[in-house]
Motif scaffolding. Structure first.
Motif, PDB file in Angstrom:
ATOM      1  N   GLY A 127      22.682  20.627  -8.698  1.00  0.00           N
ATOM      2  CA  GLY A 127      21.719  20.354  -7.831  1.00  0.00           C
ATOM      3  C   GLY A 127      21.519  18.862  -8.073  1.00  0.00           C
ATOM      4  O   GLY A 127      21.970  18.109  -9.142  1.00  0.00           O
ATOM      5  N   ILE A 128      20.895  18.276  -6.887  1.00  0.00           N
ATOM      6  CA  ILE A 128      20.404  16.859  -7.117  1.00  0.00           C
ATOM      7  C   ILE A 128      18.942  16.539  -7.078  1.00  0.00           C
ATOM      8  O   ILE A 128      18.161  17.313  -6.372  1.00  0.00           O
ATOM      9  N   ALA A 129      18.198  15.730  -8.144  1.00  0.00           N
ATOM     10  CA  ALA A 129      17.118  15.739  -8.192  1.00  0.00           C
ATOM     11  C   ALA A 129      16.478  14.262  -8.565  1.00  0.00           C
ATOM     12  O   ALA A 129      17.392  13.305  -8.615  1.00  0.00           O
ATOM     13  N   ILE A 130      15.224  13.915  -8.565  1.00  0.00           N
ATOM     14  CA  ILE A 130      14.488  12.784  -8.879  1.00  0.00           C
ATOM     15  C   ILE A 130      13.567  13.232  -9.660  1.00  0.00           C
ATOM     16  O   ILE A 130      12.934  14.230  -9.947  1.00  0.00           O
ATOM     17  N   SER A 131      13.053  11.939 -10.607  1.00  0.00           N
ATOM     18  CA  SER A 131      11.936  12.298 -11.468  1.00  0.00           C
ATOM     19  C   SER A 131      11.112  10.938 -11.529  1.00  0.00           C
ATOM     20  O   SER A 131      11.484   9.871 -11.308  1.00  0.00           O
ATOM     21  N   PRO A 132       9.876  11.133 -11.916  1.00  0.00           N
ATOM     22  CA  PRO A 132       8.976   9.879 -11.983  1.00  0.00           C
ATOM     23  C   PRO A 132       9.539   9.002 -13.129  1.00  0.00           C
ATOM     24  O   PRO A 132       9.221   7.721 -13.203  1.00  0.00           O
TER      25      PRO A 132
ATOM     26  N   GLU B 292       0.803  -1.160  -0.172  1.00  0.00           N
ATOM     27  CA  GLU B 292      -0.039  -0.034  -0.125  1.00  0.00           C
ATOM     28  C   GLU B 292       0.827   1.248   0.047  1.00  0.00           C
ATOM     29  O   GLU B 292       0.610   2.176  -0.868  1.00  0.00           O
ATOM     30  N   ALA B 293       1.858   1.106   0.805  1.00  0.00           N
ATOM     31  CA  ALA B 293       2.728   2.414   0.885  1.00  0.00           C
ATOM     32  C   ALA B 293       3.454   2.693  -0.694  1.00  0.00           C
ATOM     33  O   ALA B 293       3.517   3.789  -1.036  1.00  0.00           O
ATOM     34  N   LEU B 294       4.081   1.632  -1.156  1.00  0.00           N
ATOM     35  CA  LEU B 294       4.577   1.746  -2.412  1.00  0.00           C
ATOM     36  C   LEU B 294       3.501   2.293  -3.669  1.00  0.00           C
ATOM     37  O   LEU B 294       3.838   3.097  -4.435  1.00  0.00           O
TER      38      LEU B 294
ATOM     39  N   PHE C  84      11.073   8.223  -4.500  1.00  0.00           N
ATOM     40  CA  PHE C  84       9.943   8.928  -4.271  1.00  0.00           C
ATOM     41  C   PHE C  84      10.513  10.296  -3.616  1.00  0.00           C
ATOM     42  O   PHE C  84      11.267  10.125  -2.601  1.00  0.00           O
ATOM     43  N   PRO C  85       9.522  11.503  -3.857  1.00  0.00           N
ATOM     44  CA  PRO C  85       9.751  12.577  -2.549  1.00  0.00           C
ATOM     45  C   PRO C  85       9.461  12.153  -1.299  1.00  0.00           C
ATOM     46  O   PRO C  85      10.233  12.461  -0.421  1.00  0.00           O
ATOM     47  N   THR C  86       8.278  11.314  -1.214  1.00  0.00           N
ATOM     48  CA  THR C  86       7.839  10.733   0.212  1.00  0.00           C
ATOM     49  C   THR C  86       7.645   9.147  -0.005  1.00  0.00           C
ATOM     50  O   THR C  86       6.943   8.889  -0.778  1.00  0.00           O
TER      51      THR C  86
ATOM     52  N   GLY D 277       0.627   9.211  -6.121  1.00  0.00           N
ATOM     53  CA  GLY D 277       0.784  10.551  -5.854  1.00  0.00           C
ATOM     54  C   GLY D 277       1.970  11.140  -6.568  1.00  0.00           C
ATOM     55  O   GLY D 277       1.864  12.446  -7.119  1.00  0.00           O
ATOM     56  N   TYR D 278       3.118  10.599  -6.914  1.00  0.00           N
ATOM     57  CA  TYR D 278       4.345  11.086  -7.617  1.00  0.00           C
ATOM     58  C   TYR D 278       3.884  11.112  -8.971  1.00  0.00           C
ATOM     59  O   TYR D 278       4.415  12.188  -9.557  1.00  0.00           O
ATOM     60  N   TYR D 279       3.199  10.347  -9.624  1.00  0.00           N
ATOM     61  CA  TYR D 279       2.853  10.232 -11.151  1.00  0.00           C
ATOM     62  C   TYR D 279       1.834  11.352 -11.240  1.00  0.00           C
ATOM     63  O   TYR D 279       2.000  12.442 -12.412  1.00  0.00           O
TER      64      TYR D 279
END
Length: 789
Positions: free
Chosen positions: A172-177, A44-46, A352-354, A52-54
């Protein structure tokens, strides 16, 4: 206590008297519920983090690569019915020289609009700042790549872009969906040697001579739009611009990887707890059957005093409910603790962001309902015996069994068996149903350990077969475009290179009737030594001179067999559509690929032989010189080191898999110990009168102990082969359920796993034997013989 009814007082006395067995049942229930809460909560968490991220960062629905198109192509794409939003990008793979990393790395450069607010596949900034507009030196880097190489804002990387060496400054350091899991192709991720880099759109376009162009398009769909129709029209629109074939989100590698993880977690969250709780129900059933048998006279007295059938049956069912509920509450707490740990492990390789574990009310309710059903299933069957008893029948001892000589007793072997073994065997043979149920329970203890350890065997087999048998190279390289075989020859003359073998990987769509799959066909040279194709005996074989060779996963997805025809739609060059027969199907654990003989592929396409990549064998004593050399080669697009990729996987994803499986193995061992201990305690209570009688007749404590333990060890020995068989069958079912497109789980159960299961069962039996021996030393002969059954 004064406010408790007689049945409630009796229930408390029964729970105290059978506290050890009740504890064993509660421990089994705890493991089952803990596994349910951990896995279902992690699932459920995943899933919530992904959704939410998408949504928040506008993950695209359709992706399309192409050679080159004007930026204005987006206007035409927007006219396609069903397209909600579209974005043109520039994407380019470049060799990187990373500080502190001896080997070459690969960076996937993706253009980034200055605003970042209206982009599809938006980036989430973890640290630092966005690149300055128009700067050809500022970049963001992906979080996993930054962590693996200890990079931070201000670090300078060197890259070869469009044949020129460029200095890139990390802002900077980033993430992306789009890169929740950073992978460049099917296989294992290598966070240290592959990373995603974002650069200002205008700047990257200028470096690649694409200032007014693009080579990648992403888009979102309107609600209710047909993805297939949009992809079909998009392919037609992009074909003149060298379109490589559009594909939906389901075929996007990062999404596919996390979807596979979700599917596997969902299966595990259903199958593993179901097995554990079924065992708990079985133990409850056995304990209550024995308790009811021992309390026949009490049941008869209760009925004669006016207690109803339902009241007495519910009394025994409450024993099960209290025991299982106690274990379940402990399991919910343990599962929550383990779930937080699992979410932390997921965060190491799913970015993920969170991502946090939350013990929801629905999950707690599900756990309680499942434990209630388990208790009712186990106790209901046993309580049914209470309902069938009349008071008169219950107050009489059970009718003695009808004995007759078995075939074993009439054999010549019988007379040569030791007395203790003959006494035990006669008792077991004359109660076949009870003996069979006991053997089944003991066999499940071994089976549970086997399915816990099976995942280690499958993982080791994937690594052995893919990276030791099939792949023999030290490094593989891909070129930025197709080249002649002379390029491979020139690579073979670099310092440290012992052998070089070229290959040609072409994107295609394969079609069989109405089924279609986007994949790659890899053209392989004859006489290969660095990338083998093998038969079921793992002997190297050459590809057929004509026709298609497929992996087993691809054949299963498209449902074809050897001899069937497959339509190949090549997505590059002249984009031919050719129908070829399937000549061979290979069992490979990773990916869904197709292969052809390189010369046959060239003849079929009517082109000169060409390659777009190579496998290299290295003299590792000269590896440092070789690495320095290829970091500056403009012909290369990317590199991949076989051993480094494997070690990266073992240090990240593999370690997470091992931790999860260790927890399951511990649960399986606890359950195995509970099963065996319960079986031993039930045997002691069943034979207490007989053993006390033997003591009165002159048998020593040691002789009486030998009789009881001989029965337990004989049952354990008989249960082991069945347990191994059941464990193998359960492993086969789990392998089939967990196999996904990216990874096929092989059915491999090693001798070491069978041996480990045997050792666990033997150790549990030894511990139970010690406990039984201690209780026999305290056996009250008078109290036992006064008990009427």
């Amino acid at each position: 206590m004064n406010h408790l009814s007689s049945l409630q007082l009796k229930l408390l006395r029964d729970l105290w008297r059978l506290r050890a067995q009740a504890f064993a049942v509660a421990a089994v229930a705890m493991c089952g519920i803990a596994s349910l809460v951990t896995m279902r909560g992690a699932y459920e968490a995943l899933r919530l983090a992904q959704h939410g991220y998408y949504q928040q960062y506008r993950f695209a629905d359709v992706f399309a690569g192409l050679r080159r198109a004007p930026a204005g192509i987006t206007s035409a794409v927007r006219q396609i019915e069903g397209v909600a939003d579209v974005q043109a990008r520039v994407v380019f793979d470049a060799p990187l020289d990373v500080p502190g990393l001896e080997e070459p790395a690969t960076g996937r450069l993706i253009s980034l609009k200055p605003a970042n607010q209206n982009d599809l596949n938006r980036v989430h900034l973890r640290a630092g700042r966005l690149p300055d507009p128009g700067s050809r030196h500022d970049i963001l880097i992906s979080e996993a790549f930054a962590r693996a190489n200890a990079l931070q804002a201000g670090t300078v990387l060197q890259a070869v872009i469009n044949g020129r060496r460029e200095s890139l400054n990390v802002t900077g350091i980033a993430i992306s969906p789009e890169y929740i899991n950073e992978m460049r192709g099917s296989g294992f991720p290598d966070y240290r040697r592959f990373g995603v880099l974002w650069m200002d759109h205008e700047a990257l376009g200028g470096l690649l001579d694409m200032r007014e162009g693009c080579n990648d398009i992403v888009l979102t769909l309107s609600p209710g739009a047909s993805e297939a129709q949009v992809i079909h029209q998009l392919d037609g629109l992009l074909e003149p611009f060298g379109g490589l074939g559009a594909y939906g989100r389901e075929d996007q590698l990062s999404h596919q990887f996390i979807s596979n993880e979700l599917a596997q977690t969902n299966v595990s969250a259903t199958v593993i707890p179901a097995i554990f709780l079924s065992v708990a129900a079985f133990l409850v059933h056995n304990v209550l059957l024995r308790l009811i048998a021992l309390q026949r006279m009490q049941i008869g007295l209760l009925k004669s005093f006016g207690y109803s059938h339902g009241a007495i049956a519910s009394h025994y069912m409450q024993f099960a409910l209290i025991t299982v509920a106690t274990g379940s509450m402990a399991g919910i707490g343990l599962g929550s603790w383990l779930g937080h740990g699992l979410a932390h492990l997921y965060a190491r390789f799913f970015h993920f962001p969170t991502l946090s574990f939350s013990l929801s009310a629905s999950l707690v309710l599900t756990a309680l309902i499942v434990s209630l059903l388990s208790a009712l299933l186990g106790s209901g069957l046993a309580a049914h015996r209470v309902l069938r008893m009349t008071p008169a029948e219950a107050m009489r001892p059970e009718s003695p069994l009808r004995y007759r000589q078995s075939h074993l007793e009439s054999s010549a072997l019988w007379r040569h068996l030791p007395l203790a073994l003959r006494m035990v065997s006669r008792n077991l043979l004359r109660t076949p149903l009870k003996t069979s149920l006991t053997i089944l329970g003991l066999s499940m203890s071994a089976a549970l350990v086997i399915i816990g350890l099976f995942s280690f065997d499958a993982l080791n087999e994937i690594i052995r077969f893919q990276y030791r048998v099939l792949q023999r190279d030290e490094i593989s390289v891909t070129f930025n475009e197709e080249h002649s075989a002379d390029t491979v020859h020139r690579l073979s003359r670099l310092p440290g290179v012992l052998r070089a073998e070229g290959f040609l990987s072409l994107p295609v769509k394969l079609r069989v009737q109405h089924r279609e799959k986007r994949t790659a066909i890899i053209g392989l040279e004859r006489g290969r030594q660095l990338r083998l194709t093998v038969d079921v005996q793992e002997h190297a074989i050459e590809l057929p001179s004509e026709g298609l060779v497929s992996s087993r996963m691809l054949a299963d997805l498209l449902q074809f067999r050897i001899g069937d025809s497959v339509e190949i739609h090549f997505l590059t060059g002249r984009r031919q559509k050719i129908e070829v027969p399937v000549r061979l199907i290979l069992d490979e654990p990773i990916g869904a690929f197709a292969y052809m003989d390189l010369q046959a592929m060239s003849r079929m396409l009517h082109t000169a032989p060409a390659v777009n990549g190579a496998w290299l064998a290295l003299d590792m004593t000269q590896a440092e010189v070789f690495y320095r050399t290829i970091k500056t080669l403009p012909v290369l697009a990317s590199t991949s080191l076989r051993e480094a990729t494997l070690q990266s996987f073992l240090a990240t994803v593999g370690e997470n898999i091992r931790i999860n499986n260790r927890v399951l193995v511990i649960f399986a061992c606890v359950i195995a110990a509970g099963i065996i201990y319960n079986a031993a305690r039930i045997a002691l209570s069943e034979h207490a009168t007989e053993l006390a009688s033997l003591r009165i007749l002159g048998f020593t404590r040691a002789e009486v102990t030998v009789l009881l333990l001989t029965e337990q060890w004989l049952l354990t020995a008989l249960a082991m082969p069945l347990g191994c068989l059941i464990g193998y069958g359960l492993a086969a079912g789990i392998a089939a359920l967990l196999s996904q497109e990216l990874f096929r789980i092989p059915l491999i159960v090693s001798g070491r796993t069978f041996l480990s299961a045997t050792v666990v069962v033997i150790l549990s039996a030894l511990a139970s034997s010690v406990s039984i021996w201690r209780r026999l030393q305290k056996l009250d002969l008078i109290a036992v013989l006064k008990t009427r059954e």
